[in-house]
Write a protein that holds these residues in place. Structure first.
Motif, PDB file in Angstrom:
ATOM      1  N   PHE A   1       0.870  -1.180   0.000  1.00  0.00           N
ATOM      2  CA  PHE A   1       0.000   0.000   0.000  1.00  0.00           C
ATOM      3  C   PHE A   1       0.903   1.226   0.000  1.00  0.00           C
ATOM      4  N   VAL A   2       0.594   2.190  -0.849  1.00  0.00           N
ATOM      5  CA  VAL A   2       1.311   3.470  -0.839  1.00  0.00           C
ATOM      6  C   VAL A   2       0.254   4.556  -0.646  1.00  0.00           C
ATOM      7  N   THR A   3       0.440   5.386   0.364  1.00  0.00           N
ATOM      8  CA  THR A   3      -0.678   6.269   0.723  1.00  0.00           C
ATOM      9  C   THR A   3      -0.257   7.555   1.420  1.00  0.00           C
ATOM     10  N   LYS A   4      -1.150   8.550   1.315  1.00  0.00           N
ATOM     11  CA  LYS A   4      -1.069   9.733   2.173  1.00  0.00           C
ATOM     12  C   LYS A   4      -2.302   9.766   3.087  1.00  0.00           C
ATOM     13  N   SER A   5      -3.105   8.738   3.019  1.00  0.00           N
ATOM     14  CA  SER A   5      -4.329   8.696   3.822  1.00  0.00           C
ATOM     15  C   SER A   5      -3.996   8.297   5.263  1.00  0.00           C
ATOM     16  N   THR A   6      -4.912   8.656   6.166  1.00  0.00           N
ATOM     17  CA  THR A   6      -4.764   8.216   7.558  1.00  0.00           C
ATOM     18  C   THR A   6      -5.894   7.247   7.919  1.00  0.00           C
ATOM     19  N   ASN A   7      -6.629   6.804   6.917  1.00  0.00           N
ATOM     20  CA  ASN A   7      -7.779   5.938   7.156  1.00  0.00           C
ATOM     21  C   ASN A   7      -7.308   4.483   7.312  1.00  0.00           C
ATOM     22  N   VAL A   8      -6.746   4.183   8.478  1.00  0.00           N
ATOM     23  CA  VAL A   8      -6.172   2.851   8.697  1.00  0.00           C
ATOM     24  C   VAL A   8      -7.075   1.968   9.567  1.00  0.00           C
ATOM     25  N   ARG A   9      -8.293   2.460   9.788  1.00  0.00           N
ATOM     26  CA  ARG A   9      -9.236   1.745  10.667  1.00  0.00           C
ATOM     27  C   ARG A   9      -9.415   0.274  10.233  1.00  0.00           C
ATOM     28  N   ASN A  10      -9.611   0.054   8.943  1.00  0.00           N
ATOM     29  CA  ASN A  10      -9.845  -1.321   8.471  1.00  0.00           C
ATOM     30  C   ASN A  10      -8.594  -2.183   8.589  1.00  0.00           C
ATOM     31  N   LEU A  11      -7.446  -1.599   8.288  1.00  0.00           N
ATOM     32  CA  LEU A  11      -6.206  -2.364   8.406  1.00  0.00           C
ATOM     33  C   LEU A  11      -5.976  -2.788   9.863  1.00  0.00           C
ATOM     34  N   LEU A  12      -6.352  -1.900  10.792  1.00  0.00           N
ATOM     35  CA  LEU A  12      -6.133  -2.223  12.211  1.00  0.00           C
ATOM     36  C   LEU A  12      -7.027  -3.368  12.686  1.00  0.00           C
ATOM     37  N   GLU A  13      -8.074  -3.656  11.935  1.00  0.00           N
ATOM     38  CA  GLU A  13      -8.962  -4.765  12.332  1.00  0.00           C
ATOM     39  C   GLU A  13      -8.450  -6.116  11.836  1.00  0.00           C
ATOM     40  N   ILE A  14      -7.395  -6.100  11.025  1.00  0.00           N
ATOM     41  CA  ILE A  14      -6.868  -7.361  10.483  1.00  0.00           C
ATOM     42  C   ILE A  14      -5.816  -7.915  11.440  1.00  0.00           C
ATOM     43  N   ALA A  15      -5.990  -9.143  11.840  1.00  0.00           N
ATOM     44  CA  ALA A  15      -5.056  -9.731  12.811  1.00  0.00           C
ATOM     45  C   ALA A  15      -3.834 -10.308  12.105  1.00  0.00           C
ATOM     46  N   SER A  16      -2.669 -10.129  12.664  1.00  0.00           N
ATOM     47  CA  SER A  16      -1.398 -10.717  12.208  1.00  0.00           C
ATOM     48  C   SER A  16      -1.145 -10.617  10.702  1.00  0.00           C
ATOM     49  N   PRO A  17      -1.046  -9.431  10.161  1.00  0.00           N
ATOM     50  CA  PRO A  17      -0.766  -9.320   8.718  1.00  0.00           C
ATOM     51  C   PRO A  17       0.685  -9.697   8.417  1.00  0.00           C
ATOM     52  N   ARG A  18       0.878 -10.662   7.525  1.00  0.00           N
ATOM     53  CA  ARG A  18       2.247 -11.109   7.209  1.00  0.00           C
ATOM     54  C   ARG A  18       2.658 -10.734   5.794  1.00  0.00           C
ATOM     55  N   GLN A  19       1.682 -10.591   4.921  1.00  0.00           N
ATOM     56  CA  GLN A  19       1.998 -10.404   3.495  1.00  0.00           C
ATOM     57  C   GLN A  19       1.723  -8.976   3.027  1.00  0.00           C
ATOM     58  N   VAL A  20       1.800  -8.027   3.972  1.00  0.00           N
ATOM     59  CA  VAL A  20       1.395  -6.655   3.672  1.00  0.00           C
ATOM     60  C   VAL A  20       2.496  -5.669   4.042  1.00  0.00           C
ATOM     61  N   ILE A  21       2.731  -4.707   3.169  1.00  0.00           N
ATOM     62  CA  ILE A  21       3.648  -3.604   3.459  1.00  0.00           C
ATOM     63  C   ILE A  21       2.849  -2.318   3.261  1.00  0.00           C
ATOM     64  N   VAL A  22       2.980  -1.384   4.200  1.00  0.00           N
ATOM     65  CA  VAL A  22       2.290  -0.095   4.038  1.00  0.00           C
ATOM     66  C   VAL A  22       3.334   1.013   4.040  1.00  0.00           C
ATOM     67  N   SER A  23       3.325   1.803   2.975  1.00  0.00           N
ATOM     68  CA  SER A  23       4.309   2.872   2.838  1.00  0.00           C
ATOM     69  C   SER A  23       3.590   4.228   2.847  1.00  0.00           C
TER      70      SER A  23
END
Ligand code: SF4
Length: 217
Positions: free
Chosen positions: A112-134
């Motif tokens: 994910f590449v973003t300037k957003s602060t809308n991380v509410r949904n990402l925070l609901e995901i448990a133990s993310p292993r295959q995700v990078i957020v930039s």
């Protein structure tokens, strides 16, 4: 061939253009930064950079085919022609949809590449292993002047901290760096603020650049 247009740098003055694959799930961006290259990319699109989304069924089919058929590990970038978190208020938030597809396997990662602060949904995901957020950040005077519709830099750094604490691999982009007066103090202040909140896995620096069509627009 795949990377013909982005060869590895040979001389110290060569442009470094890291290789990546795009996952095209949407077009455009709501933030309208002054230097946005999407203005050039979408110069012939009647809606300009106004956000539009691809049918998720189609995205799912393409992603599933990719993850099953490609055997070498890849990182798929969802933020090249869209802000990766601009679809978070849709009926099916993009983050939850795409992360669930990538978490079914352990070879490929989604970026994910973003300037957003809308991380509410990402925070609901448990133990993310295959995700990078930039998160794309800039010195405050630069962001205030040229990234007017994006969340404040402080709020973006706070969103990065939350994801980092939740176990995400978090990266930072400082792009484009702009040679304002007192640039040194402003960018040092930014770096200090980043590290005060969390330690990014990687920091990418970018220079001010643009297609002629972007500059004209
Ligand atoms: S956040 Fe990125 S994609 Fe969106 S308008 Fe700004 S530069 Fe363009």
């Amino acid at each position: 061939k795949r990377f013909d247009k982005t060869p590895y740098p040979v001389k110290p003055t060569d442009v470094v253009c890291p290789h990546f694959l795009e996952l095209k799930w949407a077009y455009g961006c709501p933030f309208d930064c002054s230097w946005c290259y999407l203005k050039g990319t979408f110069r012939f699109r009647p809606e300009g950079i106004e956000p539009a989304y691809k049918p998720l069924k189609k995205v799912k089919l393409h992603v599933e085919t990719f993850v099953h058929e490609v055997k070498t590990p890849e990182i798929l970038n969802t933020g090249e022609i869209a802000d990766s978190l601009m679809g978070e208020n849709e009926d099916c938030p993009f983050s939850k949809f795409i992360v669930s597809l990538f978490e079914e396997q352990n070879r490929h990662k989604v970026l994910f590449v973003t300037k957003s602060t809308n991380v509410r949904n990402l925070l609901e995901i448990a133990s993310p292993r295959q995700v990078i957020v930039s998160f794309s950040l800039n010195a405050k005077p630069v962001a205030e002047k040229w990234e007017k519709k994006a969340p404040s830099v402080g709020k973006r750094i706070e969103a990065a901290r939350k994801l980092s604490e939740a176990g995400y691999e978090v990266r930072i982009r400082i792009d484009p760096m702009v040679p304002i007066e007192e640039w040194r103090e402003s960018y040092i202040e930014l770096i200090d603020e980043i590290f005060l909140k969390s330690i990014p896995e990687r920091i990418t620096l970018g220079s001010l650049r643009g297609l002629q069509s972007t500059i004209n627009g």
